[in-house]
Design a protein around this motif. Structure first.
Motif, PDB file in Angstrom:
ATOM      1  N   GLY A 208       0.885   3.569  -2.997  1.00 49.86           N
ATOM      2  CA  GLY A 208       0.666   4.887  -2.800  1.00 49.86           C
ATOM      3  C   GLY A 208       1.392   6.087  -3.125  1.00 49.86           C
TER       4      GLY A 208
ATOM      5  N   SER B  80      -7.119   4.217  -7.949  1.00 53.25           N
ATOM      6  CA  SER B  80      -6.895   4.286  -6.563  1.00 53.25           C
ATOM      7  C   SER B  80      -7.795   3.228  -5.853  1.00 53.25           C
ATOM      8  CB  SER B  80      -7.829   5.928  -6.295  1.00 53.25           C
ATOM      9  OG  SER B  80      -8.906   5.850  -7.028  1.00 53.25           O
TER      10      SER B  80
ATOM     11  N   GLY C  66      -4.474  -1.322   0.914  1.00 51.94           N
ATOM     12  CA  GLY C  66      -4.589  -0.519   2.454  1.00 51.94           C
ATOM     13  C   GLY C  66      -5.424  -1.255   3.422  1.00 51.94           C
TER      14      GLY C  66
ATOM     15  N   MET D 202      -4.995   9.355  -5.485  1.00 52.20           N
ATOM     16  CA  MET D 202      -5.366   8.551  -4.331  1.00 52.20           C
ATOM     17  C   MET D 202      -6.105   9.784  -3.447  1.00 52.20           C
ATOM     18  SD  MET D 202      -2.824   5.723  -2.990  1.00 52.20           S
ATOM     19  CE  MET D 202      -3.896   5.507  -1.579  1.00 52.20           C
TER      20      MET D 202
ATOM     21  N   PHE E 267       0.837  -1.135   0.040  1.00 46.92           N
ATOM     22  CA  PHE E 267       0.128   0.108  -0.070  1.00 46.92           C
ATOM     23  C   PHE E 267       0.842   1.351  -0.023  1.00 46.92           C
ATOM     24  CE2 PHE E 267      -2.141   3.170   2.682  1.00 46.92           C
ATOM     25  CZ  PHE E 267      -3.144   3.662   1.880  1.00 46.92           C
TER      26      PHE E 267
ATOM     27  N   LEU F 240     -14.044   3.925  -1.918  1.00 44.90           N
ATOM     28  CA  LEU F 240     -13.639   3.352  -0.553  1.00 44.90           C
ATOM     29  C   LEU F 240     -14.401   2.246  -0.277  1.00 44.90           C
ATOM     30  CD1 LEU F 240     -12.747   6.613   1.357  1.00 44.90           C
ATOM     31  CD2 LEU F 240     -11.181   5.012   0.630  1.00 44.90           C
TER      32      LEU F 240
ATOM     33  N   THR G 206      -5.399   0.438  -5.012  1.00 43.15           N
ATOM     34  CA  THR G 206      -4.200   0.668  -4.065  1.00 43.15           C
ATOM     35  C   THR G 206      -5.080   0.655  -2.698  1.00 43.15           C
ATOM     36  OG1 THR G 206      -3.186   2.076  -5.710  1.00 43.15           O
ATOM     37  CG2 THR G 206      -2.892   2.358  -3.538  1.00 43.15           C
ATOM     38  N   TYR G 207      -6.135   1.238  -2.586  1.00 40.00           N
ATOM     39  CA  TYR G 207      -7.005   1.306  -1.376  1.00 40.00           C
ATOM     40  C   TYR G 207      -7.466  -0.101  -0.815  1.00 40.00           C
ATOM     41  CZ  TYR G 207      -7.117   6.345  -0.843  1.00 40.00           C
ATOM     42  OH  TYR G 207      -6.767   7.692  -0.482  1.00 40.00           O
TER      43      TYR G 207
END
Length: 300
Positions: free
Chosen positions: A50, A175, A182, A57, A46, A65, A178-179
């Motif tokens: 990021g 994005s 996370g 992002m 992440f 999200l 990538t999230y």
């Protein structure tokens, strides 16, 4: 070399590293607990992704999200189950069993569309299940717990892929992806604090395993796949992904001393055959639909 050939070569490299991930996970389990490995792997990935995509992002909405949270949980489930499974089965077995995803996706899609699987998918299911039986059955005609856990991980990954194809249509894929990493890292971190003792790698082997998983097998593969899939077809991608269990078996033999047994060879070959049948059906359907669309345009 054309852009598509370069993209296909990059996808082969991605698939090779995914095959290597089973060896890294086995190495990491020597000194680290399961949730701790997932937390470190996804958190490192992440941060790396990021830093590269930080501009994208910043402009994220609640929908992105929300979707990333769902997919992050599924990714966490796949990684955690794979690690639990690798405690009682081999990296070679894990690679072949997880490749069940290729067959499971069209099965689940058929159920969602309320129709029976096609003849090719049915044949692929039969061959693949026979391959799994050869690969995993012990003398007592029972399955190893690890093999069962890897099979459940394959189910979770198939669900992840089906949802992914739907979610990416309405969000920014970079994005969103990538999230996901996370959220997967966050779930791993929470469960590490609840059920394990959070720790950093303490040996050179565990550091190699964690950095290999986080930087190479997750961050690099995620970024490279995002780039490559812009220039190659889903059909080529699916066929290249079929190489993953072969890479998994080869790396396990080279780095952690696993042995190529007759059971692994026959079972793995049958599973690979089943996944290829499922993929070739997609090739046929894609070409048929493209040909039909071209004919329709010419006659319009």
């Amino acid at each position: 070399m054309s852009l598509q050939n370069k993209a296909n070569l990059l996808m082969v490299i991605v698939t090779m590293f995914w095959g290597l991930s089973y060896t890294f996970m086995t190495m990491g389990l020597e000194t680290l607990d399961t949730y701790n490995i997932v937390a470190l792997r996804c958190s490192i990935a992440f941060v790396v992704a990021g830093l590269i995509f930080y501009k994208k992002m910043r402009n994220v909405n609640i929908q992105t999200l929300g979707y990333a949270g769902i997919q992050g949980f599924l990714l966490f489930t796949v990684f955690a189950l794979s690690l639990f499974g690798l405690q009682t089965t081999t990296a070679s077995n894990a690679g072949f069993i997880l490749s069940l995803t290729v067959v499971l996706v069209p099965i689940f899609s058929s159920f969602l569309e309320r129709k029976l699987p096609s003849r090719a998918v049915t044949i692929a299911i039969i061959i693949t299940m026979f391959g799994i039986s050869v690969l995993t059955l012990k003398d007592s005609l029972s399955f190893k717990q690890g093999d069962v856990l890897i099979a459940i991980a394959a189910v979770a990954y198939a669900i992840y892929l089906i949802l992914n194809s739907k979610f990416t249509k309405s969000v920014d894929s970079i994005s969103y992806g990538t999230y996901q990493l996370g959220f997967a890292g966050l779930f791993g971190l929470i469960l590490t604090f609840l059920y394990e003792s959070p720790t950093l790698p303490s040996t050179s082997t565990s550091w190699i395993a964690i950095l290999g998983l986080g930087v190479i097998c997750t961050a690099f593969c995620f970024i490279a796949q995002s780039v490559a899939q812009q220039y190659t077809s889903p059909t080529h991608t699916g066929l290249i992904f079929s190489l993953e269990p072969i890479f998994a078996a080869v790396f396990a033999m080279i780095f952690i001393g696993e042995v190529l047994t007759l059971q692994l060879f026959i079972g793995g070959a049958l599973i690979l055959c089943g996944t290829l049948i499922a993929q070739f059906e997609q090739i046929y359907l894609t070409r048929y639909m493209n040909k039909r669309s071209t004919t329709h345009k010419e006659t319009a």
